[in-house]
Each structure stands twice: as structure tokens, then as C-alpha cells.
Design a protein around this motif. Structure first.
Motif, PDB file in Angstrom:
ATOM      1  N   TYR A  13       0.746  -1.303  -0.022  1.00  0.00           N
ATOM      2  CA  TYR A  13       0.017  -0.122   0.080  1.00  0.00           C
ATOM      3  C   TYR A  13       0.879   1.199  -0.110  1.00  0.00           C
ATOM      4  O   TYR A  13       0.476   2.354  -0.694  1.00  0.00           O
ATOM      5  CB  TYR A  13      -0.831   0.023   1.134  1.00  0.00           C
ATOM      6  N   LYS A  14       2.053   1.078   0.896  1.00  0.00           N
ATOM      7  CA  LYS A  14       2.761   2.476   0.994  1.00  0.00           C
ATOM      8  C   LYS A  14       3.398   2.609  -0.424  1.00  0.00           C
ATOM      9  O   LYS A  14       3.562   3.819  -0.929  1.00  0.00           O
ATOM     10  CB  LYS A  14       3.956   2.210   2.031  1.00  0.00           C
ATOM     11  N   GLU A  15       3.843   1.696  -1.250  1.00  0.00           N
ATOM     12  CA  GLU A  15       4.170   1.946  -2.632  1.00  0.00           C
ATOM     13  C   GLU A  15       3.275   2.630  -3.374  1.00  0.00           C
ATOM     14  O   GLU A  15       3.748   3.410  -4.324  1.00  0.00           O
ATOM     15  CB  GLU A  15       4.587   0.441  -3.247  1.00  0.00           C
ATOM     16  N   TRP A  16       2.100   2.549  -3.210  1.00  0.00           N
ATOM     17  CA  TRP A  16       1.125   3.190  -4.102  1.00  0.00           C
ATOM     18  C   TRP A  16       0.362   4.406  -3.394  1.00  0.00           C
ATOM     19  O   TRP A  16      -0.482   4.972  -3.974  1.00  0.00           O
ATOM     20  CB  TRP A  16      -0.054   2.237  -4.549  1.00  0.00           C
ATOM     21  N   ILE A  17       0.600   4.680  -2.230  1.00  0.00           N
ATOM     22  CA  ILE A  17      -0.180   5.625  -1.490  1.00  0.00           C
ATOM     23  C   ILE A  17      -0.221   7.135  -2.045  1.00  0.00           C
ATOM     24  O   ILE A  17      -1.283   7.712  -2.322  1.00  0.00           O
ATOM     25  CB  ILE A  17       0.376   5.816   0.070  1.00  0.00           C
ATOM     26  N   CYS A 116      -0.553  -3.777 -16.645  1.00  0.00           N
ATOM     27  CA  CYS A 116      -1.088  -2.864 -15.445  1.00  0.00           C
ATOM     28  C   CYS A 116      -1.411  -3.582 -14.027  1.00  0.00           C
ATOM     29  O   CYS A 116      -0.985  -4.619 -13.904  1.00  0.00           O
ATOM     30  CB  CYS A 116      -2.540  -2.549 -16.026  1.00  0.00           C
ATOM     31  N   SER A 117      -1.570  -2.475 -13.233  1.00  0.00           N
ATOM     32  CA  SER A 117      -1.867  -2.973 -11.729  1.00  0.00           C
ATOM     33  C   SER A 117      -2.937  -2.645 -11.321  1.00  0.00           C
ATOM     34  O   SER A 117      -3.491  -1.256 -11.568  1.00  0.00           O
ATOM     35  CB  SER A 117      -0.563  -2.333 -11.124  1.00  0.00           C
ATOM     36  N   ILE A 118      -3.877  -3.443 -10.815  1.00  0.00           N
ATOM     37  CA  ILE A 118      -5.207  -3.022 -10.350  1.00  0.00           C
ATOM     38  C   ILE A 118      -5.399  -3.307  -9.017  1.00  0.00           C
ATOM     39  O   ILE A 118      -4.781  -4.445  -8.435  1.00  0.00           O
ATOM     40  CB  ILE A 118      -6.173  -4.013 -11.109  1.00  0.00           C
ATOM     41  N   LEU A 119      -5.724  -2.499  -8.139  1.00  0.00           N
ATOM     42  CA  LEU A 119      -6.186  -2.444  -6.684  1.00  0.00           C
ATOM     43  C   LEU A 119      -7.878  -2.868  -6.912  1.00  0.00           C
ATOM     44  O   LEU A 119      -8.505  -2.254  -7.346  1.00  0.00           O
ATOM     45  CB  LEU A 119      -5.847  -1.499  -5.930  1.00  0.00           C
ATOM     46  N   PHE A 120      -8.067  -3.915  -5.982  1.00  0.00           N
ATOM     47  CA  PHE A 120      -9.318  -4.501  -5.930  1.00  0.00           C
ATOM     48  C   PHE A 120      -9.833  -4.490  -4.520  1.00  0.00           C
ATOM     49  O   PHE A 120      -9.175  -4.976  -3.530  1.00  0.00           O
ATOM     50  CB  PHE A 120      -9.421  -6.016  -6.492  1.00  0.00           C
ATOM     51  N   PHE A 121     -11.042  -3.896  -4.298  1.00  0.00           N
ATOM     52  CA  PHE A 121     -11.370  -4.038  -2.776  1.00  0.00           C
ATOM     53  C   PHE A 121     -12.811  -4.504  -2.853  1.00  0.00           C
ATOM     54  O   PHE A 121     -13.578  -4.129  -3.720  1.00  0.00           O
ATOM     55  CB  PHE A 121     -11.401  -2.799  -1.853  1.00  0.00           C
ATOM     56  N   PRO A 122     -13.527  -5.155  -1.828  1.00  0.00           N
ATOM     57  CA  PRO A 122     -14.618  -5.738  -1.905  1.00  0.00           C
ATOM     58  C   PRO A 122     -15.606  -4.765  -1.553  1.00  0.00           C
ATOM     59  O   PRO A 122     -15.339  -3.719  -0.629  1.00  0.00           O
ATOM     60  CB  PRO A 122     -14.839  -6.646  -0.660  1.00  0.00           C
ATOM     61  N   PRO A 123     -16.732  -4.404  -2.223  1.00  0.00           N
ATOM     62  CA  PRO A 123     -17.746  -3.181  -1.926  1.00  0.00           C
ATOM     63  C   PRO A 123     -18.635  -3.274  -0.701  1.00  0.00           C
ATOM     64  O   PRO A 123     -18.737  -2.177   0.038  1.00  0.00           O
ATOM     65  CB  PRO A 123     -18.762  -3.475  -3.014  1.00  0.00           C
ATOM     66  N   ASP A 124     -18.684  -4.582   0.049  1.00  0.00           N
ATOM     67  CA  ASP A 124     -19.207  -4.544   1.353  1.00  0.00           C
ATOM     68  C   ASP A 124     -18.408  -3.843   2.435  1.00  0.00           C
ATOM     69  O   ASP A 124     -18.702  -3.418   3.272  1.00  0.00           O
ATOM     70  CB  ASP A 124     -19.667  -6.119   1.589  1.00  0.00           C
ATOM     71  N   LYS A 125     -17.129  -3.770   2.191  1.00  0.00           N
ATOM     72  CA  LYS A 125     -16.233  -3.096   2.889  1.00  0.00           C
ATOM     73  C   LYS A 125     -16.425  -1.685   2.965  1.00  0.00           C
ATOM     74  O   LYS A 125     -16.132  -0.938   4.053  1.00  0.00           O
ATOM     75  CB  LYS A 125     -14.866  -3.249   2.659  1.00  0.00           C
ATOM     76  N   ILE A 126     -16.935  -1.030   1.779  1.00  0.00           N
ATOM     77  CA  ILE A 126     -17.117   0.394   1.718  1.00  0.00           C
ATOM     78  C   ILE A 126     -18.592   0.495   2.583  1.00  0.00           C
ATOM     79  O   ILE A 126     -18.471   1.851   3.338  1.00  0.00           O
ATOM     80  CB  ILE A 126     -17.519   0.821   0.436  1.00  0.00           C
ATOM     81  N   ILE A 127     -19.429  -0.121   2.374  1.00  0.00           N
ATOM     82  CA  ILE A 127     -20.818   0.346   2.999  1.00  0.00           C
ATOM     83  C   ILE A 127     -20.968  -0.370   4.290  1.00  0.00           C
ATOM     84  O   ILE A 127     -21.733   0.027   5.350  1.00  0.00           O
ATOM     85  CB  ILE A 127     -22.063   0.032   2.216  1.00  0.00           C
TER      86      ILE A 127
END
Length: 166
Positions: A13-17, A116-127
Motif C-alpha cells: 500500500y505504501k508503494e502506491w499511497i 497494468c496493476s489493479i487494486l481491488f477491494f470488496p464493495p461490502d467493506k465500503i458500506i
């Protein structure tokens, strides 16, 4: 998740922050706030080669994507089997945010236009409820609502223009 894996993810994460701080989803966040939010979201970073399929239309949605570097092409297939390009997205752009809260399945196919590099995060973590009650999480929800609302407005304008032409 074990401590070793936590440390590895934090380093990723720090690499992309600095790049993530420029993404609309994370606007108005301080660096440490974003780092804490990323620890809550626990996103994955995946790497793709040129022309590699990232998502397939109608497959189960695995997470909202953010292009960290490179470019992707979002497309749909016609009934005749031809692929129509909807958009080409570069660094900092999101995909899957509408499908995440509507259908739970990919609404389009996404292919790596370049490496490419893609960051994926689960939508349920947002709401979902943040157990840490971090301020960054609240900002994230506000930003996501703004992004989806802007997309809805753009779509509404396109429909309006199309209806005026007929």
C-alpha cells in the motif's frame, strides 16, 4: 490475516499511497488516514499482462477496481459476438463501482490494454460498518456516493441527448 502478511500488504500500500491520494475515491484524505482506511478495506493488488482479461461480463463481481498504473479497456459484446469498447481507463480510474451496488455481477468485460496493476477491494467493506470507526471510512462512503451520482448524471445527459435527436 497473519502479522507477516499484514506487513507485506502495508508495504504494498505504501508503494502506491501517493498515487492513491490522487484518486477521486480518496479525495480529502490525509496520507495516514488513507493508510488506515486501506488496512480496514484490505484490498488486493493484482498485476496483468497486455490483453489479459481482468473481468468477464456476467461473472460474479469480486471487487471494485482502481487502475494503479497502465490502461484497461472496458467493453461489451454484441449479439453478433463483436466487442464494442465503452471506455479506456488509465491510472486512477475506477471500474465496477456501479455493478458492485446494483447486481453483484460484472456489467462489462475489462481487458488490460497495457501491462497494468489493479487494486481491488470488496464493495461490502465500503458500506459496511467500520470496526475502527475511522474518519477515512466516512469520507470514502461520501466520495463513492459522489462518484456514482456523477455517473448517473452523465448517463442521464446522454439519454437526454439521444432522445432529443429522435
Amino acid at each position: 490475516m497473519g502479522n507477516g502478511r499484514d506487513a507485506t500488504k502495508k508495504a504494498m500500500y505504501k508503494e502506491w499511497i501517493d498515487r492513491l491520494l490522487q484518486v477521486e475515491l480518496f479525495k480529502n484524505m490525509e496520507k495516514d488516514e488513507l493508510e488506515n482506511t486501506l488496512c480496514c478495506l484490505n484490498p488486493d493488488i493484482k498485476y496483468y499482462n497486455k490483453n489479459e482479461i481482468i473481468t468477464m461480463e456476467k461473472d460474479k463481481l469480486t471487487g471494485i477496481g482502481i487502475v494503479l498504473d497502465g490502461e484497461v479497456v472496458v467493453g461489451k459484446e454484441t449479439l453478433a459476438g463483436d466487442r464494442v469498447i465503452i471506455s479506456r481507463l488509465g491510472e486512477g480510474h475506477l471500474f465496477g463501482e456501479v455493478a458492485a451496488f446494483v447486481s453483484g455481477h460484472w456489467l462489462a468485460t475489462v481487458v488490460a490494454y497495457t501491462e497494468c496493476s489493479i487494486l481491488f477491494f470488496p464493495p461490502d467493506k465500503i458500506i459496511g460498518v467500520c470496526t475502527r470507526m475511522c474518519g477515512g471510512h466516512r469520507k470514502l462512503i461520501e466520495n463513492m456516493l459522489q462518484i456514482v451520482a456523477k455517473k448517473a448524471m452523465v448517463l442521464n445527459k446522454k439519454v437526454e441527448m439521444l432522445s432529443l435527436k429522435s
